[in-house]
Design a protein around this motif. Structure first.
Motif, mmCIF file in Angstrom:
data_model
loop_
_atom_site.group_PDB
_atom_site.id
_atom_site.type_symbol
_atom_site.label_atom_id
_atom_site.label_comp_id
_atom_site.label_asym_id
_atom_site.label_seq_id
_atom_site.Cartn_x
_atom_site.Cartn_y
_atom_site.Cartn_z
ATOM 1 N N SER A 154 0.836 -1.208 0.000
ATOM 2 C CA SER A 154 0.000 0.000 0.000
ATOM 3 C C SER A 154 0.867 1.252 0.000
ATOM 4 N N SER A 155 2.019 1.165 -0.663
ATOM 5 C CA SER A 155 2.958 2.294 -0.686
ATOM 6 C C SER A 155 2.410 3.485 -1.456
ATOM 7 N N GLY A 156 1.498 3.223 -2.405
ATOM 8 C CA GLY A 156 1.001 4.286 -3.268
ATOM 9 C C GLY A 156 1.880 4.555 -4.469
ATOM 10 N N LEU A 157 3.007 3.832 -4.591
ATOM 11 C CA LEU A 157 3.913 4.056 -5.714
ATOM 12 C C LEU A 157 3.296 3.562 -7.017
ATOM 13 N N ASP A 158 3.540 4.283 -8.070
ATOM 14 C CA ASP A 158 2.990 3.969 -9.386
ATOM 15 C C ASP A 158 3.952 3.033 -10.118
ATOM 16 N N SER B 127 9.811 5.287 -9.064
ATOM 17 C CA SER B 127 8.365 5.468 -9.232
ATOM 18 C C SER B 127 7.856 6.616 -8.366
ATOM 19 N N GLN B 128 6.893 7.328 -8.904
ATOM 20 C CA GLN B 128 6.279 8.432 -8.158
ATOM 21 C C GLN B 128 4.995 7.952 -7.481
ATOM 22 N N LEU B 129 4.491 8.732 -6.566
ATOM 23 C CA LEU B 129 3.258 8.367 -5.869
ATOM 24 C C LEU B 129 2.039 8.568 -6.764
#
Length: 450
Positions: A240-244, A272-274
């Protein structure tokens, strides 16, 4: 000379035309993806053939069959096995030459960039263990009735073309049945694919048990000087890091570049960005696991030798896992998402450690309460049925496998690899194989429960 060059150019043009015609229907990709597809095919071919041959001991024919199950293009790979140099080279129509090299204790690594540091790593031999399983290798408590059931399941699986290679059942801490397919023995290391994610989480748990004072600073990585500073270790553990991160397995995707083309598997996810706020959204990501592997690596001193020593001394040695190889990428970090080869008995040992709440021979290898946290739902809003790199049978509104106990949870990997941990029945079940389609995990495992 001019005529020779023209002939070569004409031949190359003909090859491109042939690929353009074959790609959409036979090879499974568009001609516009040709460059990426060739790199994926040769990277996959070199890596899996090298490990299949030098780690699992499989024949060249079986390796090619295994590769072809992923894409018809892989049937066209030219694989050259170098027994003296311990490496495999793969090309596709002479294009995309890629090699992977075997090193004792490290398995096979793609030769991408500078790999000289790996040549200096020494994997010290593990002390041999005697006695009954799980301490030793003697299966002294086989249940004849359960053994017959297991043999029947394996035979039926393989009549149906499911390619089951190993089945093991552990009940009340004892190995009570095991069955193996062709070319596979109780000592054969078999690829677990994403079951390595669960092991990576367990390695983190072991590190925390040894260093309870370990300071977890933010950001987790110095490159994260933006909103990614909010990402926690638990976010990574729970996906659930939110990384794309693009988990699709297609030419040019994040996942395929990470596994089959990159010097550093973790570097792609690191960039990777959020896409979501950390902790709010579950998104299955092999890149996330490789970030965990990189974080562990950096806590251990940031060098391949200390990384390998930790795994061998703190995981393999205590559990008596004599037939396991966790492979590293070219930078020396374990490819935690995917590349672990272990015998069915060794996979069962990992399941038993979880079943015993992290204890082994009276030693608390994982922190108290860690197993409970690892097998508990995450806090995301879209899919809570995933713990610390373990899949939960209780997926919230329904059971993932209705035939199996609600409290069971799983290591799961591509080609339907599975280790089920069932606390309420005190059972661990291991299934290893190479099924390209569905596998009746729930129905088969239910037959093996007490």
């Amino acid at each position: 000379m001019k005529k020779t060059i023209l002939t070569l150019l004409a031949g190359f043009a003909g090859l491109l035309l042939l690929l353009a015609l074959l790609a959409p229907s036979l090879l499974g990709f568009s001609i516009t993806q040709l460059g990426s597809a060739v790199r994926v095919a040769t990277g996959m071919g070199a890596k899996l053939a090298c490990s299949g041959y030098f780690v699992s001991g499989f024949s060249e024919a079986r390796n090619l069959d295994d590769l072809a199950s992923y894409s018809p293009a892989n049937q066209l790979l030219d694989l050259h096995y170098d027994n003296q140099g311990k490496r495999v080279t793969a090309t596709l129509f002479g294009l995309g030459e890629t090699t992977a090299t075997f090193r004792p204790g490290l398995g096979c690594t793609l030769d991408v960039g500078d790999t000289r540091a790996l040549d200096q790593v020494v994997a010290a031999p593990l002390a041999s263990t005697a006695g009954d399983w799980p301490t030793g290798e003697n299966p002294a408590h086989i249940d004849p009735a359960l053994q017959r059931t297991l043999d029947s399941i394996l035979a039926e699986d393989n009549r149906a073309g499911l390619n089951t290679r190993a089945l093991v059942v552990v009940q009340n801490g004892q190995l009570v049945a095991e069955s193996y397919g062709a070319q596979v023995t109780p000592q054969t290391p078999l690829l677990g694919w994403s079951m390595g994610k669960s092991l990576t989480a367990m390695m983190l748990g072991r590190l925390q048990a040894l260093q309870p004072e370990l300071e977890i600073t933010t950001p987790l990585f110095p490159q994260w000087r933006d909103e990614r500073q909010q990402v926690s270790l638990e976010n990574l553990l729970q996906m659930s890091s939110g990384l794309d991160f693009d988990e699709t397995y297609a030419p040019g995707s994040d996942a395929t570049r990470m596994l089959f083309n990159a010097h550093s598997a973790s570097e792609i996810a690191l960039q990777s960005q959020l896409a979501h706020s950390p902790g709010t959204h579950f998104s299955y990501s092999s890149g996330t696991t490789n970030l965990l592997a990189r974080w562990i690596y950096e806590q251990l001193g940031g060098n391949p030798q200390s990384n390998v020593d930790f795994f061998r001394q703190q995981i393999l040695a205590p559990l008596g896992m004599q037939h396991t190889t966790f492979e590293v990428d070219a930078s020396g970090v374990f490819v935690g998402s995917s590349y672990i080869y272990a015998s069915a008995r060794d996979w069962a040992r990992l399941g038993l450690l979880m079943l015993q709440d992290g204890k082994w021979n009276s030693e608390q290898l994982l922190p108290e309460g860690w197993v409970t946290a690892a097998s508990s739902p995450n806090g995301s809003s879209n899919d809570s049925g995933y713990g610390y790199q373990f899949w939960l049978n209780d997926a919230g509104e329904s059971l993932r496998y209705p035939e199996l106990p609600q409290d069971s949870y799983f290591m799961l990997g591509n080609r339907k690899q599975a280790v089920m941990i069932s606390p309420s029945t005190d059972t661990v079940i291991v299934r290893l194989g190479w099924s390209s389609g569905d596998y009746p995990t729930g129905r088969n495992f239910a037959q093996l429960l007490p």
